[in-house]
Design an enzyme around this catalytic site. Structure first.
Site, short mmCIF file in Angstrom:
data_model
loop_
_atom_site.label_atom_id
_atom_site.label_comp_id
_atom_site.label_asym_id
_atom_site.label_seq_id
_atom_site.Cartn_x
_atom_site.Cartn_y
_atom_site.Cartn_z
N ASP A 30 105.18 94.81 86.16
CA ASP A 30 105.76 93.76 85.33
C ASP A 30 105.86 92.47 86.14
OD1 ASP A 30 107.69 93.87 82.54
OD2 ASP A 30 107.92 92.15 83.88
N ILE A 31 105.55 91.34 85.49
CA ILE A 31 105.55 90.03 86.17
C ILE A 31 106.97 89.58 86.52
CG2 ILE A 31 105.71 88.45 84.19
CD1 ILE A 31 103.25 86.99 85.38
N ASN A 87 111.12 98.77 73.83
CA ASN A 87 111.85 97.86 72.95
C ASN A 87 111.06 97.71 71.64
OD1 ASN A 87 113.92 97.25 74.84
ND2 ASN A 87 112.50 95.91 75.93
N VAL A 96 106.59 91.09 73.70
CA VAL A 96 105.13 91.24 73.61
C VAL A 96 104.85 92.31 72.57
CG1 VAL A 96 103.00 91.80 74.82
CG2 VAL A 96 104.81 90.55 76.02
N HIS A 100 104.45 99.20 74.42
CA HIS A 100 104.50 99.48 75.86
C HIS A 100 105.75 100.27 76.20
CE1 HIS A 100 106.18 95.47 75.08
NE2 HIS A 100 107.03 95.68 76.06
N HIS A 102 108.32 100.64 79.41
CA HIS A 102 108.75 100.17 80.73
C HIS A 102 109.14 101.39 81.56
CE1 HIS A 102 109.45 95.87 79.52
NE2 HIS A 102 109.65 96.40 78.33
#
Ligand code: 5GP
Ligand code: ZN
Length: 114
Positions: A30-31, A87, A96, A100, A102
């Site tokens: 993750d950025i 989420n 986004v 996905h 996390h």
């Protein structure tokens, strides 16, 4: 051509620090990490949210979790544990709209979550 950020990471148009990739799943750092280990695991196929899963995606979602397990083991998170988070839409803070998971680890997490 897709305008989706995570589709672009999956197809290599946008660079990311990849942890894992194959024909079905991509995982990357993750950025904006929220823990010492923060990996994002995505299907290469564009699925906006978990609500958009179809019956044919059941095996894919299981496989995403197998990839998460493998990364957690490789990152030495198996002994102390870790958190997986998906989420979904506004109330959960999804930003986004490409499904996905996390994978968060390397510290203790609060429960209930904020
Ligand atoms: P969400 O808020 O939708 O559950 O999670 C989206 C995640 O994607 C966030 O944790 C955010 O930091 C991460 N993210 C957003 N843009 C990028 C990017 O360009 N590269 C990477 N590696 N992660 C990103
Ligand atoms: Zn996408």
């Amino acid at each position: 051509m897709s305008e989706c950020l995570f589709c672009k990471i999956a197809n290599g148009e946008i660079p990311a620090k990849l942890t894992f990739d194959d024909d079905r799943v991509t995982a990357f750092e993750d950025i904006n990490p929220q823990a010492p280990v923060h990996i994002v695991i995505i299907p290469n196929k564009h699925i906006p949210t978990i609500l958009d899963l179809s019956h044919e995606d059941q095996e894919l979602v299981g496989y995403m979790h197998m990839v998460a397990n493998q990364i957690a083991i490789e990152k030495s998170l198996a002994e102390n544990g870790f958190r997986l988070v998906t989420n979904c839409k506004k109330s959960a803070g999804q930003t986004v709209f490409h499904l996905h998971i996390h994978l968060l680890g390397g510290r203790d997490f609060l429960w209930p979550p904020g």
